[in-house]
Scaffold this motif. Structure first.
Motif, PDB file in Angstrom:
ATOM      1  N   LEU A  95     -40.784  42.705  66.761  1.00  0.00           N
ATOM      2  CA  LEU A  95     -40.659  42.035  65.462  1.00  0.00           C
ATOM      3  C   LEU A  95     -39.178  41.920  65.162  1.00  0.00           C
ATOM      4  O   LEU A  95     -38.458  42.932  65.146  1.00  0.00           O
ATOM      5  N   ASP A  96     -38.734  40.688  64.942  1.00  0.00           N
ATOM      6  CA  ASP A  96     -37.315  40.433  64.774  1.00  0.00           C
ATOM      7  C   ASP A  96     -37.045  39.842  63.386  1.00  0.00           C
ATOM      8  O   ASP A  96     -37.363  38.696  63.113  1.00  0.00           O
ATOM      9  N   SER A  97     -36.492  40.651  62.513  1.00  0.00           N
ATOM     10  CA  SER A  97     -36.163  40.242  61.130  1.00  0.00           C
ATOM     11  C   SER A  97     -37.332  39.531  60.448  1.00  0.00           C
ATOM     12  O   SER A  97     -37.171  38.451  59.872  1.00  0.00           O
ATOM     13  N   VAL A  98     -38.471  40.135  60.528  1.00  0.00           N
ATOM     14  CA  VAL A  98     -39.675  39.494  59.973  1.00  0.00           C
ATOM     15  C   VAL A  98     -39.758  39.720  58.466  1.00  0.00           C
ATOM     16  O   VAL A  98     -39.560  40.827  57.974  1.00  0.00           O
ATOM     17  N   LYS A  99     -40.065  38.634  57.787  1.00  0.00           N
ATOM     18  CA  LYS A  99     -40.156  38.693  56.327  1.00  0.00           C
ATOM     19  C   LYS A  99     -41.416  37.947  55.885  1.00  0.00           C
ATOM     20  O   LYS A  99     -41.769  36.918  56.458  1.00  0.00           O
ATOM     21  N   ASN A 152     -37.470  41.926  56.099  1.00  0.00           N
ATOM     22  CA  ASN A 152     -36.535  42.110  57.212  1.00  0.00           C
ATOM     23  C   ASN A 152     -36.943  43.225  58.178  1.00  0.00           C
ATOM     24  O   ASN A 152     -36.178  44.153  58.438  1.00  0.00           O
ATOM     25  N   ASN A 171     -37.706  44.994  61.591  1.00  0.00           N
ATOM     26  CA  ASN A 171     -37.366  44.965  63.024  1.00  0.00           C
ATOM     27  C   ASN A 171     -38.093  46.114  63.710  1.00  0.00           C
ATOM     28  O   ASN A 171     -38.020  47.258  63.249  1.00  0.00           O
ATOM     29  N   THR A 202     -48.147  43.199  57.725  1.00  0.00           N
ATOM     30  CA  THR A 202     -47.422  43.184  59.004  1.00  0.00           C
ATOM     31  C   THR A 202     -48.405  42.952  60.154  1.00  0.00           C
ATOM     32  O   THR A 202     -48.161  42.111  61.037  1.00  0.00           O
ATOM     33  N   GLU A 242     -40.180  34.357  57.424  1.00  0.00           N
ATOM     34  CA  GLU A 242     -38.973  34.285  58.263  1.00  0.00           C
ATOM     35  C   GLU A 242     -39.124  35.254  59.422  1.00  0.00           C
ATOM     36  O   GLU A 242     -39.919  36.195  59.353  1.00  0.00           O
ATOM     37  N   GLY A 243     -38.322  35.070  60.464  1.00  0.00           N
ATOM     38  CA  GLY A 243     -38.323  36.009  61.575  1.00  0.00           C
ATOM     39  C   GLY A 243     -39.221  35.578  62.724  1.00  0.00           C
ATOM     40  O   GLY A 243     -39.843  34.509  62.683  1.00  0.00           O
ATOM     41  N   LYS A 244     -39.248  36.416  63.749  1.00  0.00           N
ATOM     42  CA  LYS A 244     -39.964  36.064  64.966  1.00  0.00           C
ATOM     43  C   LYS A 244     -40.760  37.260  65.479  1.00  0.00           C
ATOM     44  O   LYS A 244     -40.270  38.392  65.478  1.00  0.00           O
TER      45      LYS A 244
END
Lengths: 242, 534
Positions: free
Chosen positions: A7-11, A23, A25, A47, A59-61
């Motif tokens: 999880l990369d900077s997931v919002k 955010n 990670n 999540t 947002e995020g990946k």
């Protein structure tokens, strides 16, 4: 070391104002059991829903086994199976119909599915109820059916949201053994729970989320560094400080 | 507050809340307004009918018969609609276990549940009888006393059909039902409703098409009320109560009291033998099959099972798909349509058109596609986590809708083949047109459902019956029919004179529209579909 879930900077923001996840990670390694902790409303289920593709991240990946859940959802979904906190499935069908449906979705052969269905449903003591419509199952039986279904395809990642709620002690033990077996065969388990004792005894690493933010992540020793007491004390301390 | 009244209050609030939320309208105040306006809109044609009936009976010197007739109609309607409603609130409600654990008497639980039935039937009574009472009052003597009497009658009217229906359901279920028969019982009660509607249609048709019967009825003069009420004496008691007879008032109220007492006595048995026994499950036996199938097959099968294993969905689907066939069969029995008429030389040139009308009837009344997402309810998450693309997910929904509608159309087609001496060309042209229409509306209906998914329902009835999607889908069909009719009017008789050419053009238009709608669905709406969640 292979990262299976990232999880990369997931919002996640609801209605342009409520930040459910902020955010986030996270990296989950192949072969580990990862426990995801947090108080009620902390963002655990949101999540998990984003990881599984039920919800889209604002947002995020999120990548699963190297596949972006939004850009390459099928490949990503082939890598995991999911058991939700509430076993809401279409329940007028028989248990065996549900399991066959899941097996077909993940293209499991007849021979293999027979072996797996027999094993898991007998372990969970629901084999004799497979011909009965699911709507006559108890909450715990539905949960066991969903877990059995999720294990049939032998997923790379086994994702569970509060899996122990509704399970009797024997079934809870069976599930814990299954999680271990899954990891021993090279699989990965990601689950959320309120039961700190289970997380403490079962997980290789844990992550604690509060108000949508990851406030601690690592092995119990790493998190507990410079602090004393049990995971319960630590959890209460961390979530209170936030 | 008294425990029983508190229970009734919460049941009614729950019923109203579910009705409002089932409309799936974002603004609750608008939904409430719609609930108020809808009965008014429905009662407008009833008002017209009451006025015509009043004038007819006034000419015979017995204007009060308008009340007798509408009362009989209202009672029958309430009785037959009441049975499935009672079955649904007792055998499919999720609060029985919760209520069972409260310090309440069995009869209190049964009667509190019946309060929602009463409220529902009161609405029907107001729609059916309200206009007749208004017309009668305005054209005879209207006074405060009349208004009070009319309101009292309206409040009393639902009691009788509700009590009879409840007693029947209680008796049947107490001795026949167990958990494995629940769905069968529900289906049976719904089929009783359909059978009753069709029987009524046949009786009314025979009566209205037999001038002898009407003449003898009219000539009976003074005894007209007795003849009308012979089969159903409470209708005479109610009418005479309305015009001031004390004896009939006692008889009418007495009957209601006796039924309430019977219901009270039966409620304990009903609660223990029927309602609670359903809470206990059993274990089925038989072979376990491990055969593997394709993903697409399983997805389509899933949609079929969702319909076939849930009685409310099954009834709704059967009702919409087979209802046209029932109506056509009834019309052929009553002689409104017959092989002789349809195969007469005047109608032969229009066989293709008649064939089309018959085979697309299920497409027009069915709404399977507009609720194919909604029907999944809270289990909708399941296909979202599976390794299938959104397009595959959407495609299986269209295929399931097309297949089911096609079965309905095929049944109608066989009926049409029996009625009409069709040429191969007419069958071919009609079938291709039918397929184009089925494809078009299946896609359109799914588009409606994507825009209005409505997954948070607790009662399957809310998912398919009280859902505004169904009205929108039917509305679009009406608009399409209106456009076709408009073109027909604009082109004078060109359409009728060149019927086969027009059908071919229409087929091309529907196929084109289907392709356009399909393109829009697969390219513009997939993202919206992906974002649907419970």
């Amino acid at each position: 070391m292979i990262i299976l879930l990232k999880l990369d900077s997931v919002k996640k923001v609801y209605d342009n104002q409520t930040k459910a996840v902020d955010n986030l990670n996270l990296e989950i390694k192949k072969g580990e059991i990862f426990g995801f902790l947090g108080p009620n409303g902390a963002g655990k289920t949101t999540t998990i829903k984003m990881i599984t593709g039920i919800l889209e991240a604002t947002e995020g990946k999120i990548t699963i086994n190297g596949h972006d859940i939004e850009k390459d959802p099928i490949k990503a979904k082939e890598s995991f199976t999911y058991v939700p906190d509430h076993p809401e499935i279409f329940d007028s069908i028989r248990g065996i119909d549900y399991l066959n449906f899941i097996a077909d979705m993940y293209q499991v052969s007849s021979k293999k599915r027979e072996e797996k269905i027999n094993k898991f449903t007998k372990d969970f003591e629901i084999y004799d109820d497979l011909r009965t419509p699911i709507n006559s199952y108890s909450h715990g039986m539905k949960q066991k059916l969903l877990i059995s279904g999720a294990l049939i395809p032998e997923p790379e990642i086994f994702i569970l949201d509060e899996p122990l709620g509704g399970l009797d002690p024997r079934s809870a033990r069976t599930l814990k053994d299954m999680m271990h077996d899954h990891c021993d065969r090279g699989g990965t388990v990601f689950f959320s729970s309120h039961v700190l004792e289970v997380v403490e005894n079962l997980c290789d690493r844990i992550g604690i989320i509060d108000e949508g933010k990851l406030i601690a992540c690592g092995t119990l020793d790493e998190i507990n560094k410079n602090k004393s007491g049990s995971l319960e004390d630590l959890f209460l301390e961390l979530t209170e400080n936030e | 507050m008294n425990r029983f009244y508190s229970l009734i209050k919460i049941q009614l609030k729950d019923f109203l809340g579910k009705t409002v939320s089932s409309l799936n309208i974002k603004y609750k105040s608008f939904a409430k307004l719609l609930i108020l306006l809808l009965p008014i809109a429905i009662s407008l044609p009833v008002f017209n009918l009451s006025l015509t009936t009043f004038i007819t009976f006034a000419q015979l010197g017995q204007p009060e018969l308008v009340i007798t007739l509408t009362y009989i109609g209202a009672v029958m309607l309430m009785f037959f609609l009441g049975i499935p409603f009672i079955v649904s609130i007792f055998f499919y409600s999720r609060d029985i276990q919760f209520l069972s654990a409260l310090p309440l008497k069995e009869e209190e639980i049964v009667f509190s549940k019946l309060s929602t039935v009463y409220f529902y039937l009161l609405l029907i009574a107001t729609i059916v009888m309200g206009p007749a009472l208004y017309v009668f009052g305005m054209n005879t003597t209207v006074s405060i006393f009349y208004i009070i009497k009319a309101l009292a009658v309206l409040l009393l009217v639902p009691l009788l059909p509700m009590l009879i229906a409840a007693v029947i359901v209680m008796l049947m279920s107490s001795f026949l039902i167990n958990s494995s028969h629940r769905n069968l019982f529900s289906l049976l009660s719904n089929f009783i409703l359909i059978g009753a509607v069709i029987a009524l249609q046949v009786i009314v048709n025979r009566y209205t098409t037999d001038p002898e019967k009407i003449r003898s009825l009219v000539e009976s003069g003074e005894g007209l009320l007795s003849i009308l009420g012979m089969r159903f004496p409470p209708s005479i008691w109610m009418t005479r109560m309305f015009v001031g007879s004390l004896t009939d008032t006692i008889l009418f109220l007495g009957l209601n009291l006796i039924l309430i007492y019977s219901l009270f006595k039966l409620s304990k048995l009903f609660y223990r033998k029927a309602i609670l026994s359903l809470q206990q499950g059993g274990r089925a036996s038989g072979e376990i099959d491990y055969k593997n199938e394709s993903r697409n097959y399983q997805l389509i099968k899933r949609h079929f099972l969702i319909i076939f294993k849930e009685p409310t969905f099954l009834m709704n689907t059967l009702f919409t798909l087979i209802l046209p066939l029932f109506l056509f069969v009834v019309m052929s029995f009553t002689g409104e349509i017959s092989r002789e008429i349809l195969n007469s030389p005047q109608l032969t040139p229009y066989h293709s058109l008649i064939f089309i009308i018959i085979i697309i009837a299920p497409v027009i009344v069915s709404n399977i596609g507009s609720t194919i997402i909604t029907r999944e309810g809270k289990s909708f998450w399941q296909t979202k986590v599976l390794p299938i693309s959104d397009k595959e997910n959407i495609k299986a929904r269209i295929q399931a809708t097309v297949l089911l509608t096609f079965v309905g159309s095929a049944l109608m087609g066989f009926f049409a083949l029996y009625l009409l001496e069709l040429s191969f060309k007419a069958i071919l042209i009609g079938s291709v047109f039918g397929i184009a229409v089925i494809l078009f509306f299946s896609v359109i209906d799914l588009i409606i459902n994507i825009y209005r998914p409505f997954l948070n329902w607790n009662n399957p009835t809310a998912a398919v019956k009280n859902n505004l999607n169904v009205m929108i889908a039917l509305g679009l069909r009406a608009v399409t029919a209106g456009i076709i009719y408009g073109i027909y009017k604009l082109t004078d008789d060109y359409m009728l004179n060149n019927i086969n050419t027009v059908i071919l053009i229409a087929t091309a238009v529907f196929f084109g529209a289907y392709l356009g709608a399909r393109y829009f669905l697969y390219n513009k709406l997939v993202d919206r579909f992906r974002k649907i969640y419970v």
